[in-house]
Design a protein around this motif. Structure first.
Motif, mmCIF file in Angstrom:
data_model
loop_
_atom_site.group_PDB
_atom_site.id
_atom_site.type_symbol
_atom_site.label_atom_id
_atom_site.label_comp_id
_atom_site.label_asym_id
_atom_site.label_seq_id
_atom_site.Cartn_x
_atom_site.Cartn_y
_atom_site.Cartn_z
ATOM 1 N N CYS A 76 -4.211 0.747 -6.737
ATOM 2 C CA CYS A 76 -3.765 -0.335 -7.609
ATOM 3 C C CYS A 76 -2.817 -1.228 -6.820
ATOM 4 N N LEU A 77 -3.108 -2.506 -6.784
ATOM 5 C CA LEU A 77 -2.265 -3.483 -6.106
ATOM 6 C C LEU A 77 -1.711 -4.426 -7.160
ATOM 7 N N ASP A 78 -0.401 -4.371 -7.334
ATOM 8 C CA ASP A 78 0.293 -5.179 -8.335
ATOM 9 C C ASP A 78 -0.347 -5.048 -9.720
ATOM 10 N N GLY A 79 -0.694 -3.802 -10.081
ATOM 11 C CA GLY A 79 -1.224 -3.509 -11.412
ATOM 12 C C GLY A 79 -2.727 -3.679 -11.551
ATOM 13 N N ARG A 80 -3.389 -4.198 -10.538
ATOM 14 C CA ARG A 80 -4.855 -4.373 -10.583
ATOM 15 C C ARG A 80 -5.509 -3.235 -9.820
ATOM 16 N N CYS A 81 -6.224 -2.378 -10.525
ATOM 17 C CA CYS A 81 -6.802 -1.177 -9.921
ATOM 18 C C CYS A 81 -8.264 -1.380 -9.550
ATOM 19 N N MET A 82 -8.643 -0.729 -8.434
ATOM 20 C CA MET A 82 -10.028 -0.784 -7.974
ATOM 21 C C MET A 82 -10.301 0.466 -7.156
ATOM 22 N N ASP A 83 -11.574 0.733 -6.886
ATOM 23 C CA ASP A 83 -11.856 1.887 -6.039
ATOM 24 C C ASP A 83 -11.446 1.553 -4.606
ATOM 25 N N LYS A 84 -11.315 2.575 -3.784
ATOM 26 C CA LYS A 84 -10.761 2.405 -2.442
ATOM 27 C C LYS A 84 -11.610 1.516 -1.547
ATOM 28 N N LEU A 85 -12.929 1.595 -1.659
ATOM 29 C CA LEU A 85 -13.787 0.745 -0.825
ATOM 30 C C LEU A 85 -13.658 -0.725 -1.216
#
Length: 160
Positions: A76-85
């Motif tokens: 999660c970057l600044d509250g926006r989450c995504m898978d690692k790739l």
């Protein structure tokens, strides 16, 4: 009336479950420099770690400028989450392998120790790929990761 009470209780339990606090087992202070096509920051920050959890935060004048959380299969970057790739594609402009950022922050060799050279204070690696040229050095508590083709820099220096 009971229905309203149960609904309120359910909503409270649901919302508290979304805001799970991670237990921090170590916290270190650094001057953290991060530069890529989206951001360029260099300021005081913390690396907090817990079981299966890492948090990198950069502060300026008491405000959080950068907040990166790594847990499980997500970042999660600044509250926006995504898978690692997906994160790697956005942050590094290259997919790389899923655990790259965790290995870097943990100061571990990357890419299964490919081209690893031990130095008197740590190690270094230089890796060439079609879309990236990585130079990664760990010297004591200092870390430098560069991708010279994509203009990416990640540097950690302990705060003295």
């Amino acid at each position: 009336m009971k229905i309203v009470w149960y609904a309120t209780l359910w909503i409270a339990l649901f919302l508290s479950g979304c805001a799970t606090k991670q237990e921090i087992t170590s916290s270190e202070t650094y001057v953290i420099t991060i530069k890529n096509k989206q951001i360029a920051l260099s300021d005081t920050g913390f690396i907090n770690q817990g079981k299966d959890y890492t948090n990198v935060q950069i502060f300026s004048a008491g405000s959080v400028l950068f907040n990166l959380e790594m847990m499980g299969s997500n970042i999660c970057l600044d509250g926006r989450c995504m898978d690692k790739l997906a994160f790697n594609q956005q942050f590094f402009q290259e997919e790389h392998y899923a655990g790259l950022m965790q290995d870097i922050i943990a100061k571990q060799p990357i890419y299964e120790k490919k081209n690893l050279k031990q130095t008197s204070m740590g190690f270094e690696q230089e890796l060439e790929f079609s879309n990236s040229h990585l130079v990664y050095k760990v010297e004591g508590q200092n870390l430098t990761f560069r991708d010279t083709k994509n203009g990416i820099l990640l540097r950690l220096k302990p705060l003295q």
